[in-house]
Design a protein around this motif. Sequence first.
Motif, PDB file in Angstrom:
ATOM      1  N   ARG A 191       0.870  -1.163   0.042  1.00 26.65           N
ATOM      2  CA  ARG A 191      -0.111  -0.290   0.029  1.00 26.65           C
ATOM      3  C   ARG A 191       0.812   1.208   0.027  1.00 26.65           C
ATOM      4  N   ASP A 202     -10.309  -7.383   5.955  1.00 26.94           N
ATOM      5  CA  ASP A 202     -10.487  -6.294   5.531  1.00 26.94           C
ATOM      6  C   ASP A 202     -10.255  -5.070   6.664  1.00 26.94           C
ATOM      7  N   ALA A 203     -10.677  -5.674   8.058  1.00 29.84           N
ATOM      8  CA  ALA A 203     -10.597  -4.607   9.117  1.00 29.84           C
ATOM      9  C   ALA A 203      -9.059  -4.587   9.356  1.00 29.84           C
ATOM     10  N   GLU A 204      -8.361  -5.381   9.211  1.00 33.78           N
ATOM     11  CA  GLU A 204      -6.721  -5.222   9.242  1.00 33.78           C
ATOM     12  C   GLU A 204      -6.323  -4.124   8.209  1.00 33.78           C
ATOM     13  N   LEU A 205      -6.814  -4.310   6.969  1.00 34.82           N
ATOM     14  CA  LEU A 205      -6.186  -3.430   5.776  1.00 34.82           C
ATOM     15  C   LEU A 205      -6.856  -2.127   6.516  1.00 34.82           C
ATOM     16  N   ARG A 206      -7.869  -1.703   6.714  1.00 35.08           N
ATOM     17  CA  ARG A 206      -8.257  -0.338   7.101  1.00 35.08           C
ATOM     18  C   ARG A 206      -7.534   0.182   8.166  1.00 35.08           C
ATOM     19  N   ALA A 207      -7.061  -0.649   9.138  1.00 39.08           N
ATOM     20  CA  ALA A 207      -6.075  -0.239  10.303  1.00 39.08           C
ATOM     21  C   ALA A 207      -4.736   0.210   9.681  1.00 39.08           C
ATOM     22  N   GLU A 218      -4.158   1.207   6.692  1.00 43.63           N
ATOM     23  CA  GLU A 218      -4.340   2.233   5.654  1.00 43.63           C
ATOM     24  C   GLU A 218      -4.189   3.573   6.831  1.00 43.63           C
ATOM     25  N   ALA A 219      -4.931   3.411   7.882  1.00 39.45           N
ATOM     26  CA  ALA A 219      -4.905   4.640   8.650  1.00 39.45           C
ATOM     27  C   ALA A 219      -3.733   4.881   9.407  1.00 39.45           C
ATOM     28  N   GLU A 239      -1.449   6.335   6.684  1.00 42.33           N
ATOM     29  CA  GLU A 239      -1.760   8.017   6.592  1.00 42.33           C
ATOM     30  C   GLU A 239      -1.330   8.783   7.860  1.00 42.33           C
TER      31      GLU A 239
END
Length: 312
Positions: A274, A292-297, A299-300, A303
């Motif tokens: 990413r 999916d939840a781990e990918l969102r974490a 990503e955050a 950032e």
Amino acid sequence: MQDINFHSVIPAIAVPFDDNLAIDRDELARFSRWLAGQPGIGALMTNGHTGEVFSLTPLERAEVTRITAEAVRGICPVISSIVCEGIREAVEQARMAKEAGADALDIMPPHHWLRFGFKPEHCLEYFTAIGDATGLPLIVHVYPAWTRASFSSELLAELARLPAVRAFKIGTREMNKYARDLAAIRAADPSKALLTCHDEYLLASMVQDIDGALVGFASLVPGLIHDLLQAVRAGDLARAIEIQGLITPLKDAVYGAGEPTGEAHGRMKAAMARAGIIRSAAVRPPTQGPSDAELRAIEAALEHAGLLPVAA
């Protein structure tokens, strides 16, 4: 053979795979060159846990070292981990690593020691045989205190007195013993380098008079880890805390409450992909990629650390 600056950041590198889960040789070479060129990098280490070593055959381990060594020739040296069950196998793979271009070897404990334990003389004989067979500098890979493959402080001192041993990759993960281990090695031979491999609490382990960091997390955030080490060396605690504040959300997203192993390597590869560091986050089974939840974490956290690629 290139000399290694152990007073530095040494990434234990991830290995990119293609869509068929074969080693992506071109991508491994490109990634190795990029990583070797980052500030403060003293060497690259192949075939560590971050490199999914247990999914690689002996020939593939040598090939990873060869690709990496050829890619970074003239930029930085290469270390290869050796993870074997007996002396004969370890000597064979150590010689293969040397022939492939390794400038030093990181020696993991044989994994049957994890279940059955070992005698100190087993360990000393193991390191001596590998050193005698290759003539390469050795790094002692110290396993967590709670395992039966943990080395006592007294044994670490004996290892420090071996001429072939140049450094210690210390993953004690129990801070009282960590402090005793550092003191024992320093007393036995202060010339031997002490390297934290505590990816999940870098600042806490760095402030205890270590020389460098040999961590898989440096495949993802080499610059932040270099900056953290520099801040600690300068005694700038405020700056070190600030940098650790950027690292911590990523550490939590990759490692959670656990150690850097298993699915954590899949999460780190996803973060690397990413961030644009590698093309693919593919991992070899039985390791799995993140949810999916781990990918969102992830990503955050990327950032928060300012590591997401800037849109064209």
